[in-house]
Enzyme design. Sequence first.
Site, mmCIF file in Angstrom:
data_model
loop_
_atom_site.group_PDB
_atom_site.id
_atom_site.type_symbol
_atom_site.label_atom_id
_atom_site.label_comp_id
_atom_site.label_asym_id
_atom_site.label_seq_id
_atom_site.Cartn_x
_atom_site.Cartn_y
_atom_site.Cartn_z
ATOM 1 N NE ARG A 89 40.562 44.663 53.144
ATOM 2 C CZ ARG A 89 39.394 44.083 52.571
ATOM 3 N NH1 ARG A 89 38.273 44.557 52.293
ATOM 4 N NH2 ARG A 89 39.613 42.866 51.973
ATOM 5 C CE1 TYR A 132 34.674 36.428 47.805
ATOM 6 C CE2 TYR A 132 33.119 35.447 46.421
ATOM 7 C CZ TYR A 132 33.965 36.666 46.619
ATOM 8 O OH TYR A 132 34.044 37.758 45.744
ATOM 9 C CE LYS A 133 34.312 39.688 49.613
ATOM 10 N NZ LYS A 133 33.900 40.751 48.983
ATOM 11 C CG ASP A 165 27.711 44.542 47.097
ATOM 12 O OD1 ASP A 165 27.893 43.565 48.071
ATOM 13 O OD2 ASP A 165 28.485 44.550 46.089
ATOM 14 C CG PHE A 170 34.394 45.709 45.543
ATOM 15 C CD1 PHE A 170 35.291 45.300 46.559
ATOM 16 C CD2 PHE A 170 34.317 45.062 44.655
ATOM 17 C CE1 PHE A 170 36.313 44.322 46.359
ATOM 18 C CE2 PHE A 170 34.852 43.944 44.453
ATOM 19 C CZ PHE A 170 36.195 43.476 45.303
HETATM 20 C C1 LIG Z 1 33.865 41.144 47.425
HETATM 21 C C2 LIG Z 1 32.916 41.802 46.897
HETATM 22 C C3 LIG Z 1 32.547 41.703 45.631
HETATM 23 C C4 LIG Z 1 33.018 40.602 44.810
HETATM 24 O O1 LIG Z 1 32.405 40.316 43.693
HETATM 25 P P1 LIG Z 1 32.683 39.134 42.639
HETATM 26 O O2 LIG Z 1 32.012 39.124 41.580
HETATM 27 O O3 LIG Z 1 32.414 37.997 43.852
HETATM 28 O O4 LIG Z 1 34.217 38.915 42.420
HETATM 29 C C5 LIG Z 1 31.632 42.649 45.068
HETATM 30 N N1 LIG Z 1 31.057 43.811 45.637
HETATM 31 C C6 LIG Z 1 31.738 44.022 46.984
HETATM 32 C C7 LIG Z 1 31.164 45.073 47.671
HETATM 33 C C8 LIG Z 1 32.701 43.083 47.656
HETATM 34 O O5 LIG Z 1 33.000 43.284 48.561
#
Ligand SMILES: *Cc1c(COP(=O)(O)O)cnc(C)c1O
Length: 370
Positions: A341, A198-199, A173, A106
Site C-alpha cells: 500500500r 491520525y491518518k 466510516d 476494515f
Molecule cells: C484506521 C481505521 C480504523 C481505526 O480504528 P481505531 O479505533 O482508531 O483503531 C477504523 N476503521 C477504518 C476504516 C480505518 O481505516
Amino acid sequence: MRRELFDIPEGVVYLDGNSLGAPPKHVAERMQEVIRHQWGTRLIRSWSEGWWEAPQRIGDRIGRLIGAAEGQVVVGDSTSVNVFKALMGAVKGTDRTEIVCDESTFPTDGYIAQSVATLAGLKIRAAHLSSLDLTDETAVVLINHVDYRTGALNDMKALTEQAHDAGAQVVWDLCHSAGVLPIELDALGVDYAVGCTYKFLNGGPGSPAFIYVPKHKQAGFENPLSGWNGHREPFAMEPSYEPDPGIVRARVGTPDILSMLALDAALDVWDDVDLAELRQRGLALTASFREHVEKLTGLEVITPEVRGNQISVRCPDAKAVMDELIARGVIGDHRPPDVLRFGFAPLYVTDDDVIRAAEVLAEVVSGITR
Ligand SMILES: *Cc1c(COP(=O)(O)O)cnc(C)c1O
C-alpha cells in the site's frame, strides 16, 4: 503542496500518511506551550479556559472538512468506539432485524458491528457493495468511504440513497477520506459518520476520532455509553443521566487533552486549503504513481480508477519487498497476503517522491525476484 510545513526527514519518501500522517512542524512547539503553560502554569484552571469545550470546537474544525455545519461533530474516543456509538444509536428502538456491513470493511468496524448485533438482538450480514440487497428488515448499513486495502472510493451519494430507499440508515466510516477529498455529509443526508484523525488529518499517533450526528437526529440519538461528559449538566453531579440536547451527548468521559490539542494544532495547516484543489492534486499523484509502477515494474495495480489517495499493488513477498523499500527510504506498508500500500498525502508528497518510489520499487522487485 506544502511539504515545508512538515517534519519529514531529508531523503525519506513518506507514503504512509494513510496510516500515520506526518507531523506539521509547529505541533511540537504548540505542545510545549500546552504542557508548560496550560497544564503547568494554569493547572486546573485550563479546564475552564478552553479544554472542556475542545471536543466540540475541534469537531467544528473537522466539520468544515467533511461538509458538516457547526454543532454536529465532536472529537473523542477511537474510531472503534465511535462506530459502536453510531450503530447502537442507529438500531435503537428499531423493529428491523439486520445490520448490513460492507464485506471488505476494515476489520474493527465488522467486529464492532457484530457486538452491536449481539447486544441489540439483530443479525449481521456481510454484503458486497455492488449487491447489498437491502430489504425492509435492514436497520442500518455500515460502509467504509475508501477501501483500506484496495483504495477504492465508494459512492457516498448512491449508497446513501440506496439505504434510504430501503428505509435503512447509513453509517459512513471516513477514516481514509477525511482531509483528502471533498465530502458533503449534510448535503447527502448522511445519518451518521465517524473517522479517525491520525491518518490524512495528521493528528498524531492515537489522536482522538470524531463522530458526526446531524442536527435533526440528535434529539433521538441515544449514546450507549452514557458518560458524564455527555450529560446536560455535567457539573451538577446529578445521580441520573440526562443527555445534553445537542452533539455533546455523543461525548463519554474526560477527553485526552494532550492528543486533542496536538490535533488542534495540526489542523491549522488546513485553514486555507481548497479541498477540490487538493483532490485534483491527489488524483494527479496517484495517476502518476500507477503509470510509473505499471511501466517500470510490471506489477499489477489493484486500485480501481475511482479511488481515494492510495495505490495498492499486488506483489508476491509483499512483506520482504516493503522491508527492503523502507530500508531504502521509501516508506509505505503492506497488508496480507500480497498487497503493497502506498498513500499519497497531497499536502506533502511531491512529484519527485512519486517517481523515486516507483524507481526504487522496480529495483527492489527485480532484485528480490531475480
Ligand atoms: C484506521 C481505521 C480504523 C481505526 O480504528 P481505531 O479505533 O482508531 O483503531 C477504523 N476503521 C477504518 C476504516 C480505518 O481505516
